[in-house]
Design a protein around this motif. Structure first.
Motif: not given
Length: 170
Positions: A44-66
């Motif tokens: 869903d490209p609409e998810q990018l709206n929040s990335v652009v507006e809030y300048r963050v990417w998100g996940s329900n799992r901790n994938l960002f540790g490394n």
């Protein structure tokens, strides 16, 4: 909107104004950690709206540790829109709802967001997926699902494709 990118180990300071057309590889390749790349594939490209507006990417799992500050992240949409950005901070947890469909409490700060649109993006994404299939085999989808850092071979191949697109700052 004025975007200024400067890092401690960056030798140059780049200043972009809204709608500046530029090549992301020239800028991102000079940043610490920019030789590394990660990919996100969105249904869903609409998810990018929040990335652009809030300048963050998100996940329900901790994938960002490394993940490292300065790494490039390419958001693919299986359509005519592609966004690129750089990781700009450490991962964090948040209970603030900024996406419509889910919380995505694990967050990763992003900056230097740029966008490419149109038919060339469709062709570029097909080429990127073909390259990934060649390099990683049929299970290349795990790269997207697990937010895995790409090999230098894959990153270099994708960079060559990205340089052909026209990018606009967001």
């Amino acid at each position: 909107m004025l975007l200024i990118h400067a890092r401690k180990r960056l030798r140059l300071c780049y200043v972009f104004t809204e709608n500046t057309v530029w090549n992301p590889i020239e800028v991102l390749a000079t940043a610490e950690g920019a030789e590394t790349m990660r990919l996100v594939s969105l249904k869903d490209p609409e998810q990018l709206n929040s990335v652009v507006e809030y300048r963050v990417w998100g996940s329900n799992r901790n994938l960002f540790g490394n993940c490292s500050i300065g790494e490039q992240v390419i958001f693919l949409t299986k359509g005519d829109l592609m966004i690129s950005g750089m990781i700009s901070g450490d991962p964090f947890l948040s209970n603030e709802v900024i996406w419509e469909k889910d919380l995505y409490q694990w967050r990763l700060p992003m900056n230097n967001l740029i966008r490419a649109k149109g038919n060339p993006v469709l062709l570029a994404e097909k080429e990127i997926r073909k390259m990934l299939r060649t390099i990683y085999g049929k299970s290349y989808g795990n790269i997207f699902h697990l937010f895995i850092q790409l090999s230098s071979e894959a990153s270099s191949s994708i960079e060559r494709v990205l340089t052909e697109l026209k990018w606009v700052t967001l």
